[in-house]
Design an enzyme around this catalytic site. Sequence first.
Site, PDB file in Angstrom:
ATOM      1  N   GLU A   1      40.694  45.845  38.106  1.00 39.41           N
ATOM      2  CA  GLU A   1      39.871  47.048  38.262  1.00 39.41           C
ATOM      3  C   GLU A   1      38.934  47.276  37.351  1.00 39.41           C
ATOM      4  O   GLU A   1      39.087  48.676  36.749  1.00 39.41           O
ATOM      5  CB  GLU A   1      40.935  48.196  38.673  1.00 39.41           C
ATOM      6  CG  GLU A   1      41.840  48.185  39.923  1.00 39.41           C
ATOM      7  CD  GLU A   1      42.986  49.185  40.359  1.00 39.41           C
ATOM      8  OE1 GLU A   1      42.831  49.597  41.387  1.00 39.41           O
ATOM      9  OE2 GLU A   1      43.709  49.436  39.368  1.00 39.41           O
TER      10      GLU A   1
HETATM   11  C1  ACM Z   1      46.798  46.496  40.560  1.00 43.51           C
HETATM   12  O1  ACM Z   1      47.442  47.171  41.555  1.00 43.51           O
HETATM   13  N1  ACM Z   1      45.782  47.280  39.967  1.00 43.51           N
HETATM   14  C2  ACM Z   1      47.138  45.291  39.963  1.00 43.51           C
END
Ligand code: ACM
Length: 530
Positions: free
Chosen positions: A338
Amino acid sequence: MRATRRTLAALLVLAAAVSCTAAHGDDAEPPHASAVLTPYERLLPAPVSARASGGAGYAFGPGTVIRTGPGPGEEVRRVGELLAEQLRGPSGLPLPVVDGEEGSGDGDGIRLRLDARARELGAEGYRLRTTPSGVTLTAHAPAGLFRGGQTLRQLLPVRGAGEVPGGDVTDTPRFAYRGAMVDIARHHFPVDQVKRYVDQLAQYKINTLHVHLTDDQGWRIAVDSWPRLAAYGGASEVGGGPGGHWTKDEYRDLVAYAARRYVDVVPEIDMPGHVNAALASYAELNCDGKAPERYTGIKVGFSSLCVGEERTYEFIDDVLGELAALTPGRYLHIGGDEAHSTPAADYAAFMDRAQAVVAKHGKTVVAWHQLANARPAPGAVVQYWGTDKTAAAEKAAVATAARSGHPVILSPADRAYLDMKYDKATKPGLAWAGYVPVQRSYSWNPGTHLPDVPESAVLGVEAPLWTETIATRADWELMAFPRLLGIAELGWSPSASLAWPAYRLRLATQSPRLTAQGTAYYRAPEVPWE
Ligand code: ACM
Protein backbone atom coordinates in the site's frame (compact mmCIF):
# COMPACT_ATOMS: atom_id res chain seq x y z
CA MET A 1 -7.72 -44.34 4.97
CA ARG A 2 -9.21 -45.87 8.06
CA ALA A 3 -9.17 -42.71 10.13
CA THR A 4 -11.00 -40.78 7.43
CA ARG A 5 -13.71 -43.42 7.07
CA ARG A 6 -14.29 -43.47 10.80
CA THR A 7 -14.54 -39.71 10.85
CA LEU A 8 -17.09 -39.76 8.04
CA ALA A 9 -19.09 -42.39 9.88
CA ALA A 10 -19.04 -40.19 12.96
CA LEU A 11 -20.25 -37.27 10.89
CA LEU A 12 -23.21 -39.27 9.59
CA VAL A 13 -24.20 -40.24 13.12
CA LEU A 14 -23.97 -36.67 14.26
CA ALA A 15 -25.75 -35.25 11.21
CA ALA A 16 -28.59 -37.76 11.68
CA ALA A 17 -28.93 -36.83 15.34
CA VAL A 18 -28.99 -33.12 14.52
CA SER A 19 -31.63 -33.45 11.77
CA CYS A 20 -33.71 -35.77 13.98
CA THR A 21 -33.74 -33.15 16.72
CA ALA A 22 -34.74 -30.44 14.25
CA ALA A 23 -37.48 -32.53 12.61
CA HIS A 24 -39.14 -33.60 15.81
CA GLY A 25 -38.59 -30.37 17.64
CA ASP A 26 -37.81 -32.22 20.84
CA ASP A 27 -35.17 -31.15 23.29
CA ALA A 28 -32.85 -34.15 22.86
CA GLU A 29 -29.25 -32.96 22.62
CA PRO A 30 -27.27 -34.35 19.70
CA PRO A 31 -24.22 -36.32 20.84
CA HIS A 32 -21.05 -34.34 21.35
CA ALA A 33 -18.39 -34.82 18.70
CA SER A 34 -16.10 -36.16 21.44
CA ALA A 35 -18.59 -38.97 22.01
CA VAL A 36 -18.11 -40.21 18.46
CA LEU A 37 -14.45 -39.37 17.81
CA THR A 38 -11.62 -41.23 19.56
CA PRO A 39 -8.91 -39.03 21.09
CA TYR A 40 -6.66 -39.88 18.13
CA GLU A 41 -9.39 -38.70 15.71
CA ARG A 42 -9.83 -35.43 17.57
CA LEU A 43 -6.24 -34.27 17.09
CA LEU A 44 -5.96 -30.81 15.58
CA PRO A 45 -4.10 -30.24 13.31
CA ALA A 46 -4.86 -33.70 11.92
CA PRO A 47 -1.67 -35.80 11.91
CA VAL A 48 -0.35 -37.63 8.86
CA SER A 49 -1.42 -40.87 10.53
CA ALA A 50 -2.97 -41.60 13.90
CA ARG A 51 -4.69 -44.72 15.04
CA ALA A 52 -5.88 -46.25 18.26
CA SER A 53 -4.24 -49.66 18.69
CA GLY A 54 -7.28 -51.13 20.38
CA GLY A 55 -4.87 -52.23 23.13
CA ALA A 56 -4.56 -50.83 26.63
CA GLY A 57 -3.34 -47.29 27.11
CA TYR A 58 -1.09 -45.56 29.61
CA ALA A 59 -2.65 -44.24 32.81
CA PHE A 60 -1.09 -41.03 34.10
CA GLY A 61 -0.68 -41.07 37.86
CA PRO A 62 1.30 -39.62 40.77
CA GLY A 63 4.28 -41.81 39.81
CA THR A 64 4.46 -40.65 36.19
CA VAL A 65 7.85 -39.19 35.24
CA ILE A 66 9.14 -37.57 32.08
CA ARG A 67 12.37 -39.21 30.93
CA THR A 68 14.55 -37.23 28.55
CA GLY A 69 17.15 -38.96 26.45
CA PRO A 70 20.49 -37.51 25.34
CA GLY A 71 20.61 -34.72 22.79
CA PRO A 72 22.46 -31.57 21.84
CA GLY A 73 23.35 -29.64 24.99
CA GLU A 74 20.47 -29.70 27.42
CA GLU A 75 17.86 -29.26 24.69
CA VAL A 76 15.91 -32.49 25.08
CA ARG A 77 15.85 -31.88 28.81
CA ARG A 78 14.49 -28.37 28.23
CA VAL A 79 11.76 -29.75 25.96
CA GLY A 80 10.87 -32.24 28.71
CA GLU A 81 10.75 -29.51 31.33
CA LEU A 82 8.47 -27.32 29.24
CA LEU A 83 6.18 -30.27 28.52
CA ALA A 84 6.06 -30.97 32.27
CA GLU A 85 5.10 -27.32 32.90
CA GLN A 86 2.33 -27.59 30.30
CA LEU A 87 0.96 -30.86 31.70
CA ARG A 88 1.21 -30.15 35.43
CA GLY A 89 -1.59 -27.59 35.59
CA PRO A 90 -4.25 -29.59 33.76
CA SER A 91 -3.26 -32.99 35.21
CA GLY A 92 -2.52 -31.91 38.78
CA LEU A 93 0.45 -34.30 38.79
CA PRO A 94 4.03 -33.52 39.90
CA LEU A 95 5.60 -34.97 36.70
CA PRO A 96 9.28 -34.81 37.63
CA VAL A 97 11.72 -34.69 34.72
CA VAL A 98 14.57 -37.18 34.95
CA ASP A 99 17.49 -38.06 32.74
CA GLY A 100 16.64 -41.19 30.83
CA GLU A 101 20.25 -41.97 29.98
CA GLU A 102 21.48 -45.51 29.43
CA GLY A 103 19.96 -47.94 31.89
CA SER A 104 17.07 -45.91 33.22
CA GLY A 105 15.78 -44.84 29.75
CA ASP A 106 13.43 -47.76 29.53
CA GLY A 107 11.40 -47.04 32.66
CA ASP A 108 7.69 -46.30 32.62
CA GLY A 109 6.39 -42.85 31.88
CA ILE A 110 6.78 -40.28 29.12
CA ARG A 111 9.97 -40.85 27.14
CA LEU A 112 11.51 -38.22 24.88
CA ARG A 113 14.08 -39.62 22.49
CA LEU A 114 16.05 -38.34 19.54
CA ASP A 115 16.75 -40.87 16.82
CA ALA A 116 19.55 -39.84 14.46
CA ARG A 117 18.39 -42.43 11.91
CA ALA A 118 14.80 -41.10 11.74
CA ARG A 119 15.62 -38.62 8.97
CA GLU A 120 12.17 -39.08 7.47
CA LEU A 121 10.78 -37.09 10.42
CA GLY A 122 12.71 -33.98 9.34
CA ALA A 123 13.11 -30.89 11.50
CA GLU A 124 9.67 -30.98 13.13
CA GLY A 125 8.19 -34.45 12.68
CA TYR A 126 7.70 -36.99 15.45
CA ARG A 127 6.35 -40.41 16.32
CA LEU A 128 4.21 -41.05 19.37
CA ARG A 129 3.49 -44.54 20.67
CA THR A 130 1.30 -45.31 23.67
CA THR A 131 1.39 -48.68 25.45
CA PRO A 132 0.58 -49.62 29.06
CA SER A 133 4.17 -48.79 30.07
CA GLY A 134 4.11 -45.25 28.80
CA VAL A 135 4.15 -42.79 25.94
CA THR A 136 7.27 -42.64 23.77
CA LEU A 137 7.98 -39.59 21.65
CA THR A 138 10.66 -40.04 19.01
CA ALA A 139 11.99 -37.32 16.71
CA HIS A 140 14.99 -36.50 14.55
CA ALA A 141 15.34 -33.04 16.13
CA PRO A 142 14.27 -31.41 19.41
CA ALA A 143 11.59 -29.32 17.67
CA GLY A 144 9.89 -32.58 16.70
CA LEU A 145 9.81 -33.67 20.34
CA PHE A 146 8.19 -30.35 21.24
CA ARG A 147 5.56 -30.69 18.47
CA GLY A 148 4.84 -34.26 19.56
CA GLY A 149 4.43 -33.05 23.13
CA GLN A 150 1.65 -30.75 21.94
CA THR A 151 -0.08 -33.79 20.44
CA LEU A 152 0.26 -35.61 23.77
CA ARG A 153 -1.43 -32.67 25.53
CA GLN A 154 -4.48 -33.15 23.29
CA LEU A 155 -4.60 -36.90 24.01
CA LEU A 156 -5.03 -36.19 27.72
CA PRO A 157 -8.23 -34.98 29.33
CA VAL A 158 -8.64 -31.23 29.68
CA ARG A 159 -8.69 -31.69 33.46
CA GLY A 160 -7.34 -34.51 35.63
CA ALA A 161 -4.77 -37.24 35.14
CA GLY A 162 -6.60 -39.71 32.90
CA GLU A 163 -5.41 -42.32 30.48
CA VAL A 164 -3.91 -41.94 27.02
CA PRO A 165 -5.45 -44.70 24.90
CA GLY A 166 -3.10 -47.16 23.22
CA GLY A 167 -2.14 -46.03 19.77
CA ASP A 168 0.39 -44.62 17.34
CA VAL A 169 0.90 -41.28 15.62
CA THR A 170 3.42 -40.53 12.89
CA ASP A 171 3.44 -36.91 11.87
CA THR A 172 5.33 -34.34 9.79
CA PRO A 173 4.22 -30.90 8.56
CA ARG A 174 3.02 -30.21 5.03
CA PHE A 175 4.57 -26.71 4.95
CA ALA A 176 7.77 -25.43 6.58
CA TYR A 177 6.26 -22.01 7.42
CA ARG A 178 3.12 -21.86 9.55
CA GLY A 179 2.65 -18.34 10.79
CA ALA A 180 0.50 -15.87 12.63
CA MET A 181 0.98 -12.10 12.50
CA VAL A 182 -0.01 -9.52 15.02
CA ASP A 183 -0.15 -5.77 14.43
CA ILE A 184 1.00 -4.00 17.59
CA ALA A 185 1.25 -0.68 15.74
CA ARG A 186 -2.43 0.25 15.33
CA HIS A 187 -2.98 -0.62 18.97
CA HIS A 188 -0.13 -1.22 21.36
CA PHE A 189 -0.10 -4.51 23.25
CA PRO A 190 2.28 -5.54 26.04
CA VAL A 191 4.76 -8.37 25.52
CA ASP A 192 2.84 -10.54 28.00
CA GLN A 193 -0.21 -10.59 25.74
CA VAL A 194 1.96 -11.65 22.80
CA LYS A 195 3.62 -14.38 24.91
CA ARG A 196 0.17 -15.71 25.70
CA TYR A 197 -0.50 -15.81 21.95
CA VAL A 198 2.79 -17.67 21.37
CA ASP A 199 1.57 -20.40 23.73
CA GLN A 200 -1.75 -20.55 21.93
CA LEU A 201 -0.01 -20.74 18.54
CA ALA A 202 2.54 -23.34 19.58
CA GLN A 203 -0.06 -25.76 20.88
CA TYR A 204 -1.47 -25.95 17.33
CA LYS A 205 2.02 -26.37 15.82
CA ILE A 206 2.35 -22.87 14.37
CA ASN A 207 6.07 -22.10 14.15
CA THR A 208 6.32 -18.43 13.19
CA LEU A 209 5.18 -15.21 14.85
CA HIS A 210 5.37 -12.21 12.53
CA VAL A 211 5.17 -8.94 14.47
CA HIS A 212 4.07 -5.82 12.59
CA LEU A 213 6.11 -3.38 14.67
CA THR A 214 5.57 -0.08 12.90
CA ASP A 215 2.87 1.74 11.01
CA ASP A 216 1.39 5.21 10.55
CA GLN A 217 -0.15 5.15 14.03
CA GLY A 218 2.83 4.03 16.10
CA TRP A 219 6.47 2.89 16.22
CA ARG A 220 6.68 0.11 18.79
CA ILE A 221 10.33 -0.99 19.02
CA ALA A 222 13.20 0.92 20.62
CA VAL A 223 15.95 1.92 18.17
CA ASP A 224 19.04 3.27 19.97
CA SER A 225 20.33 5.30 17.02
CA TRP A 226 16.95 7.01 16.42
CA PRO A 227 15.44 7.21 19.93
CA ARG A 228 12.52 9.51 19.07
CA LEU A 229 10.98 6.74 16.92
CA ALA A 230 9.79 4.87 20.00
CA ALA A 231 9.77 7.70 22.54
CA TYR A 232 7.68 10.08 20.40
CA GLY A 233 6.47 7.98 17.44
CA GLY A 234 5.38 5.20 19.80
CA ALA A 235 3.29 7.44 22.03
CA SER A 236 0.15 7.28 19.89
CA GLU A 237 -2.30 4.71 18.56
CA VAL A 238 -5.63 4.43 16.78
CA GLY A 239 -8.33 6.33 18.62
CA GLY A 240 -5.95 8.61 20.52
CA GLY A 241 -4.83 6.25 23.28
CA PRO A 242 -1.39 6.52 24.86
CA GLY A 243 0.29 3.85 22.70
CA GLY A 244 3.64 2.61 23.95
CA HIS A 245 6.61 0.60 22.75
CA TRP A 246 8.76 -2.40 23.61
CA THR A 247 12.27 -1.96 24.93
CA LYS A 248 14.98 -4.10 23.34
CA ASP A 249 15.09 -6.25 26.48
CA GLU A 250 11.35 -6.87 26.26
CA TYR A 251 11.74 -7.81 22.61
CA ARG A 252 14.66 -10.16 23.37
CA ASP A 253 12.58 -11.73 26.13
CA LEU A 254 9.72 -12.40 23.67
CA VAL A 255 12.12 -13.86 21.10
CA ALA A 256 13.62 -16.20 23.72
CA TYR A 257 10.17 -17.20 25.02
CA ALA A 258 9.04 -18.02 21.48
CA ALA A 259 12.29 -19.88 20.68
CA ARG A 260 11.75 -22.16 23.65
CA ARG A 261 8.47 -23.14 21.96
CA TYR A 262 10.18 -23.50 18.57
CA VAL A 263 8.44 -20.38 17.26
CA ASP A 264 10.57 -17.96 15.19
CA VAL A 265 9.85 -14.26 15.46
CA VAL A 266 9.84 -12.33 12.16
CA PRO A 267 9.93 -8.58 12.82
CA GLU A 268 8.39 -6.19 10.30
CA ILE A 269 9.31 -2.59 9.68
CA ASP A 270 6.81 -1.48 7.04
CA MET A 271 8.25 0.79 4.31
CA PRO A 272 8.29 2.92 2.20
CA GLY A 273 4.61 3.56 3.08
CA HIS A 274 2.91 3.16 6.46
CA VAL A 275 5.61 5.40 7.99
CA ASN A 276 3.81 8.41 9.46
CA ALA A 277 5.03 7.59 12.98
CA ALA A 278 8.64 7.77 11.75
CA LEU A 279 8.01 10.93 9.70
CA ALA A 280 6.39 12.57 12.75
CA SER A 281 9.41 11.69 14.89
CA TYR A 282 12.14 13.09 12.60
CA ALA A 283 11.62 16.10 10.33
CA GLU A 284 14.75 15.13 8.36
CA LEU A 285 12.97 12.02 7.01
CA ASN A 286 10.47 14.23 5.16
CA CYS A 287 11.16 15.53 1.65
CA ASP A 288 9.98 19.01 2.73
CA GLY A 289 11.87 18.85 6.03
CA LYS A 290 8.64 19.26 8.02
CA ALA A 291 7.40 16.61 10.46
CA PRO A 292 3.68 15.82 10.19
CA GLU A 293 1.42 15.38 13.21
CA ARG A 294 1.12 11.93 14.74
CA TYR A 295 -1.82 10.01 13.28
CA THR A 296 -4.60 8.16 15.10
CA GLY A 297 -7.07 7.37 12.30
CA ILE A 298 -7.28 4.22 10.17
CA LYS A 299 -6.66 5.45 6.61
CA VAL A 300 -3.81 3.84 4.66
CA GLY A 301 -1.53 4.87 1.80
CA PHE A 302 -0.86 8.53 2.66
CA SER A 303 2.72 8.43 3.96
CA SER A 304 6.05 7.72 2.24
CA LEU A 305 9.71 7.82 3.09
CA CYS A 306 11.65 10.35 1.00
CA VAL A 307 13.05 8.04 -1.67
CA GLY A 308 15.47 10.54 -3.25
CA GLU A 309 17.10 11.54 0.05
CA GLU A 310 20.31 9.76 1.15
CA ARG A 311 19.44 10.26 4.82
CA THR A 312 16.52 7.83 4.27
CA TYR A 313 18.97 5.02 3.52
CA GLU A 314 21.12 5.82 6.54
CA PHE A 315 17.89 5.57 8.54
CA ILE A 316 16.86 2.17 7.21
CA ASP A 317 20.42 0.86 7.54
CA ASP A 318 20.48 1.87 11.22
CA VAL A 319 16.99 0.52 11.95
CA LEU A 320 17.35 -2.78 10.08
CA GLY A 321 20.87 -3.25 11.47
CA GLU A 322 19.64 -2.94 15.06
CA LEU A 323 16.69 -5.20 14.31
CA ALA A 324 18.89 -7.83 12.63
CA ALA A 325 21.06 -7.86 15.76
CA LEU A 326 17.94 -8.67 17.83
CA THR A 327 16.82 -11.41 15.44
CA PRO A 328 18.23 -14.95 15.58
CA GLY A 329 15.89 -16.08 12.77
CA ARG A 330 16.66 -15.68 9.09
CA TYR A 331 13.91 -13.28 8.02
CA LEU A 332 13.36 -9.52 8.21
CA HIS A 333 10.01 -8.31 6.85
CA ILE A 334 10.15 -4.93 5.13
CA GLY A 335 6.46 -4.45 4.35
CA GLY A 336 6.18 -2.85 0.93
CA ASP A 337 2.36 -2.84 0.85
CA GLU A 338 0.00 0.00 0.00
CA ALA A 339 2.76 2.49 -0.90
CA HIS A 340 0.15 4.61 -2.67
CA SER A 341 2.08 7.83 -2.05
CA THR A 342 5.30 6.51 -3.60
CA PRO A 343 5.44 6.60 -7.43
CA ALA A 344 6.02 3.13 -8.95
CA ALA A 345 9.56 3.86 -10.19
CA ASP A 346 10.52 5.33 -6.81
CA TYR A 347 9.01 2.32 -5.07
CA ALA A 348 11.09 -0.11 -7.14
CA ALA A 349 14.27 1.94 -6.59
CA PHE A 350 13.61 2.13 -2.86
CA MET A 351 12.87 -1.59 -2.52
CA ASP A 352 16.12 -2.40 -4.38
CA ARG A 353 18.07 -0.52 -1.75
CA ALA A 354 16.05 -1.73 1.22
CA GLN A 355 16.54 -5.35 0.12
CA ALA A 356 20.29 -4.75 -0.21
CA VAL A 357 20.33 -3.42 3.38
CA VAL A 358 18.62 -6.59 4.62
CA ALA A 359 21.19 -8.73 2.80
CA LYS A 360 24.05 -6.63 4.17
CA HIS A 361 22.83 -7.47 7.68
CA GLY A 362 22.81 -11.17 6.86
CA LYS A 363 19.04 -11.66 6.64
CA THR A 364 16.51 -12.79 4.03
CA VAL A 365 13.76 -10.42 2.88
CA VAL A 366 10.08 -11.06 3.35
CA ALA A 367 7.73 -8.46 1.86
CA TRP A 368 4.05 -8.19 1.02
CA HIS A 369 3.36 -9.30 -2.54
CA GLN A 370 3.52 -5.79 -4.04
CA LEU A 371 7.28 -6.46 -4.14
CA ALA A 372 6.53 -8.86 -7.01
CA ASN A 373 5.72 -5.81 -9.20
CA ALA A 374 9.18 -4.38 -8.49
CA ARG A 375 12.43 -6.36 -8.41
CA PRO A 376 12.48 -8.99 -5.66
CA ALA A 377 16.08 -9.77 -4.69
CA PRO A 378 17.36 -13.35 -5.00
CA GLY A 379 15.76 -15.46 -2.30
CA ALA A 380 13.21 -12.81 -1.25
CA VAL A 381 9.95 -14.26 0.03
CA VAL A 382 6.66 -12.69 -1.12
CA GLN A 383 3.61 -12.74 1.12
CA TYR A 384 0.34 -12.78 -0.83
CA TRP A 385 -2.58 -10.99 0.83
CA GLY A 386 -5.03 -10.64 -2.08
CA THR A 387 -8.58 -11.95 -2.32
CA ASP A 388 -10.65 -13.90 -4.84
CA LYS A 389 -11.36 -10.48 -6.41
CA THR A 390 -7.71 -9.45 -6.78
CA ALA A 391 -6.89 -8.65 -10.42
CA ALA A 392 -5.50 -11.55 -12.46
CA ALA A 393 -2.45 -9.45 -13.39
CA GLU A 394 -1.56 -8.98 -9.72
CA LYS A 395 -1.81 -12.70 -9.07
CA ALA A 396 0.22 -13.34 -12.24
CA ALA A 397 3.04 -11.16 -10.88
CA VAL A 398 3.18 -13.40 -7.81
CA ALA A 399 3.23 -16.47 -10.07
CA THR A 400 6.09 -14.95 -12.07
CA ALA A 401 8.04 -14.34 -8.86
CA ALA A 402 7.34 -17.92 -7.77
CA ARG A 403 8.61 -19.21 -11.12
CA SER A 404 11.83 -17.25 -10.57
CA GLY A 405 12.34 -19.08 -7.29
CA HIS A 406 10.73 -16.72 -4.77
CA PRO A 407 8.96 -18.69 -2.06
CA VAL A 408 5.38 -17.56 -1.41
CA ILE A 409 3.61 -17.21 1.93
CA LEU A 410 -0.18 -17.29 1.53
CA SER A 411 -2.31 -14.95 3.62
CA PRO A 412 -5.36 -14.44 1.40
CA ALA A 413 -7.28 -11.67 3.15
CA ASP A 414 -10.69 -13.19 2.39
CA ARG A 415 -9.67 -16.43 4.18
CA ALA A 416 -6.68 -15.91 6.46
CA TYR A 417 -7.14 -12.34 7.80
CA LEU A 418 -8.27 -12.78 11.38
CA ASP A 419 -9.48 -9.18 11.61
CA MET A 420 -12.23 -9.70 9.03
CA LYS A 421 -15.66 -9.95 10.67
CA TYR A 422 -17.24 -13.41 10.76
CA ASP A 423 -20.57 -11.91 9.71
CA LYS A 424 -22.50 -8.68 10.04
CA ALA A 425 -23.11 -9.21 13.74
CA THR A 426 -19.39 -9.34 14.64
CA LYS A 427 -18.60 -6.22 16.69
CA PRO A 428 -14.84 -5.79 16.21
CA GLY A 429 -13.13 -6.17 12.87
CA LEU A 430 -13.32 -4.84 9.33
CA ALA A 431 -15.07 -6.23 6.25
CA TRP A 432 -13.19 -4.80 3.24
CA ALA A 433 -12.30 -8.35 2.14
CA GLY A 434 -15.84 -9.55 2.92
CA TYR A 435 -17.08 -11.54 5.86
CA VAL A 436 -14.94 -14.56 6.70
CA PRO A 437 -16.96 -17.23 8.52
CA VAL A 438 -15.06 -20.13 10.08
CA GLN A 439 -15.94 -22.50 7.24
CA ARG A 440 -14.70 -20.11 4.56
CA SER A 441 -11.50 -19.45 6.46
CA TYR A 442 -10.73 -23.19 6.47
CA SER A 443 -12.02 -24.18 3.03
CA TRP A 444 -9.16 -23.49 0.63
CA ASN A 445 -6.08 -25.36 -0.46
CA PRO A 446 -2.74 -23.54 -0.13
CA GLY A 447 -1.24 -25.89 -2.73
CA THR A 448 -3.68 -24.78 -5.45
CA HIS A 449 -4.94 -21.41 -4.22
CA LEU A 450 -3.04 -19.14 -6.60
CA PRO A 451 -3.03 -19.90 -10.34
CA ASP A 452 0.42 -21.07 -11.47
CA VAL A 453 1.84 -21.08 -7.95
CA PRO A 454 2.44 -24.79 -7.37
CA GLU A 455 2.63 -26.29 -3.92
CA SER A 456 6.40 -26.58 -4.30
CA ALA A 457 6.62 -22.75 -4.44
CA VAL A 458 4.50 -22.28 -1.31
CA LEU A 459 6.61 -21.79 1.79
CA GLY A 460 3.49 -21.87 3.91
CA VAL A 461 0.53 -19.98 5.30
CA GLU A 462 0.07 -17.12 7.75
CA ALA A 463 -2.94 -15.68 9.56
CA PRO A 464 -2.53 -11.92 10.17
CA LEU A 465 -4.41 -10.05 12.88
CA TRP A 466 -4.58 -6.33 12.09
CA THR A 467 -5.65 -4.21 15.02
CA GLU A 468 -7.29 -1.03 13.71
CA THR A 469 -10.45 -2.09 15.57
CA ILE A 470 -8.92 -4.42 18.14
CA ALA A 471 -7.74 -2.89 21.41
CA THR A 472 -8.39 -5.61 23.99
CA ARG A 473 -7.34 -9.19 24.59
CA ALA A 474 -10.99 -10.26 24.49
CA ASP A 475 -11.50 -8.88 20.97
CA TRP A 476 -8.14 -10.26 19.83
CA GLU A 477 -9.11 -13.77 20.96
CA LEU A 478 -12.66 -13.52 19.64
CA MET A 479 -11.28 -12.81 16.17
CA ALA A 480 -8.36 -15.25 16.23
CA PHE A 481 -10.24 -18.19 17.74
CA PRO A 482 -11.29 -20.46 16.28
CA ARG A 483 -10.15 -19.37 12.79
CA LEU A 484 -6.47 -19.60 13.73
CA LEU A 485 -6.86 -23.35 14.34
CA GLY A 486 -8.06 -23.85 10.78
CA ILE A 487 -5.09 -21.98 9.33
CA ALA A 488 -2.81 -24.06 11.58
CA GLU A 489 -4.32 -27.21 10.12
CA LEU A 490 -3.99 -25.95 6.54
CA GLY A 491 -0.31 -25.38 7.21
CA TRP A 492 0.40 -28.68 8.95
CA SER A 493 -1.95 -31.45 7.80
CA PRO A 494 -1.77 -33.46 4.56
CA SER A 495 -4.15 -32.15 1.90
CA ALA A 496 -5.98 -35.52 1.87
CA SER A 497 -7.22 -34.93 5.43
CA LEU A 498 -8.60 -31.43 4.79
CA ALA A 499 -12.38 -31.61 4.66
CA TRP A 500 -14.81 -29.30 6.39
CA PRO A 501 -17.32 -31.96 7.57
CA ALA A 502 -14.62 -33.81 9.51
CA TYR A 503 -12.78 -30.66 10.56
CA ARG A 504 -15.83 -29.04 12.16
CA LEU A 505 -16.15 -32.05 14.46
CA ARG A 506 -12.47 -31.97 15.40
CA LEU A 507 -12.80 -28.25 16.01
CA ALA A 508 -15.86 -28.78 18.20
CA THR A 509 -13.85 -31.05 20.50
CA GLN A 510 -11.36 -28.22 21.15
CA SER A 511 -13.90 -26.04 22.93
CA PRO A 512 -13.42 -27.44 26.47
CA ARG A 513 -9.66 -26.96 26.04
CA LEU A 514 -10.02 -23.37 24.83
CA THR A 515 -12.44 -22.66 27.65
CA ALA A 516 -10.14 -24.20 30.28
CA GLN A 517 -7.33 -21.98 29.00
CA GLY A 518 -9.52 -18.90 29.29
CA THR A 519 -9.53 -18.26 25.55
CA ALA A 520 -12.56 -16.18 24.56
CA TYR A 521 -13.33 -17.87 21.23
CA TYR A 522 -16.23 -17.20 18.86
CA ARG A 523 -18.87 -19.94 18.99
CA ALA A 524 -19.46 -20.06 15.25
CA PRO A 525 -22.93 -21.43 14.46
CA GLU A 526 -21.61 -23.84 11.82
CA VAL A 527 -19.64 -25.81 14.45
CA PRO A 528 -21.37 -28.33 16.80
CA TRP A 529 -19.57 -27.05 19.90
CA GLU A 530 -19.41 -29.22 23.00
C1 ACM B 1 -1.96 -5.41 4.10
O1 ACM B 1 -3.04 -5.90 4.51
N1 ACM B 1 -1.88 -4.14 3.80
C2 ACM B 1 -0.78 -6.24 3.93
